[in-house]
Write a protein that holds these residues in place. Structure first.
Motif, mmCIF file in Angstrom:
data_model
loop_
_atom_site.group_PDB
_atom_site.id
_atom_site.type_symbol
_atom_site.label_atom_id
_atom_site.label_comp_id
_atom_site.label_asym_id
_atom_site.label_seq_id
_atom_site.Cartn_x
_atom_site.Cartn_y
_atom_site.Cartn_z
ATOM 1 N N VAL A 129 -47.417 22.528 14.554
ATOM 2 C CA VAL A 129 -47.695 21.651 15.685
ATOM 3 C C VAL A 129 -46.409 20.938 16.074
ATOM 4 N N VAL A 137 -49.843 14.968 19.506
ATOM 5 C CA VAL A 137 -49.694 16.422 19.401
ATOM 6 C C VAL A 137 -49.344 16.961 20.783
ATOM 7 N N TRP A 140 -49.006 23.268 20.001
ATOM 8 C CA TRP A 140 -49.582 23.874 18.808
ATOM 9 C C TRP A 140 -49.619 25.378 19.008
ATOM 10 N N TYR A 162 -52.243 13.010 16.016
ATOM 11 C CA TYR A 162 -52.475 13.490 14.652
ATOM 12 C C TYR A 162 -53.147 12.440 13.779
#
Length: 283
Positions: A129, A137, A140, A162
């Protein structure tokens, strides 16, 4: 908030951090003998003991800890040594002491680096990620979606964080065998983010929201532990492939230090690697 109030806030944060570190230590931790004839009313070191180790007066140290005195970095560096701060603690203290009082009011939306997104796709054999400010984030790969059992694309952008996932998403929470250690690390990393940009309203919102929702987050936030993203080993219990023992690494982007790649991998031929491959085949 005017400049004077920001100075007061900075001194207060430095003082509270030093106090929590002082109270977490015992005399024998710093090479001092425990005086059995003097009863300790509170746990931890006394202020005069820290002052002696740092070769400054007790009154000077007390004023710093109480937020009543500005201290230059060389003095704080000496106090950091006296308190046996690790690198993360020293970095956190440096962030607080060197933090500019004036911050831009408008924060540009953080956009993921195109070449890092390409790299994410190329890391087809391992979950990865891309984390930005606040541990958001930003990107990804398919393996990360399968590994974390989380469809990032379907989450609203403001929820792709996260720390938020670790504390509020049951599937992510159950993934970690030692969830408490992971949760504590996330809180410590978030503390470092706040030190870098204490006026970020989204950071304030995130901390406030998680403090209300989760008693562990609220308690650990008060501990004022700090950490920096580095590397390590973690055990996972994946709902499809079972136990995974993976190395996690942080890859920093020189062009944009606010963006970092986090990867999870296993040695080729290991059981964990084979299980990752089976997870990839089914993703």
């Amino acid at each position: 908030m005017n400049e004077y109030n920001k100075q007061v806030e900075r001194r207060h944060e430095i003082g509270e951090f030093l106090k929590t570190r002082r109270l977490s230590l015992q005399p024998e931790d710093v090479g001092l003998s425990r005086d059995s004839n003097r009863r300790r009313r509170v746990p931890g070191l006394r202020r005069e003991e820290v002052a002696a180790l740092a070769a400054i007066s007790t009154d000077y140290y007390a004023r710093i800890e109480q937020g009543r005195r500005e201290a230059p970095w060389p003095t704080l560096d000496t106090i950091a040594s006296a308190l046996h701060l690790d690198q993360a603690g020293r970095d956190y203290l440096l962030e607080l002491s060197m933090r500019p009082l004036v911050r831009p009011l408008q924060r540009k939306a953080q956009r993921p680096s195109p070449h890092l997104l390409r790299l994410l796709d190329d890391l087809a054999t391992m979950p990865a990620v891309l984390l930005g400010r606040r541990m958001d984030v930003l990107g990804w790969n398919a393996m990360a979606t399968a590994f974390m059992a989380t469809n990032f694309a379907q989450l609203p952008a403001r929820q792709r964080n996260y720390v938020r996932l670790v504390f509020t998403d049951p599937s992510v929470r159950q993934l970690y065998v030692d969830w408490e250690k992971t949760g504590r690390l996330c809180v410590a990393l978030l503390h470092m983010e706040v030190a870098r940009d204490p006026q970020d309203p989204r950071l304030t919102e995130l901390v406030g929201e998680l403090s209300i929702q989760d008693v562990d987050f609220r308690r650990w936030w008060g501990d004022r532990q700090v950490a920096i993203r580095n590397r390590g080993v973690k055990r996972f219990n994946h709902p499809e492939v079972g136990e995974l023992i993976l190395d996690w690494d942080t890859l920093a982007c020189v062009g944009d230090p606010d963006q970092q790649l986090i990867t999870w991998s296993a040695k080729a031929g290991s059981i964990s690697h084979d299980r990752l491959m089976s997870l990839r085949a089914g993703s």
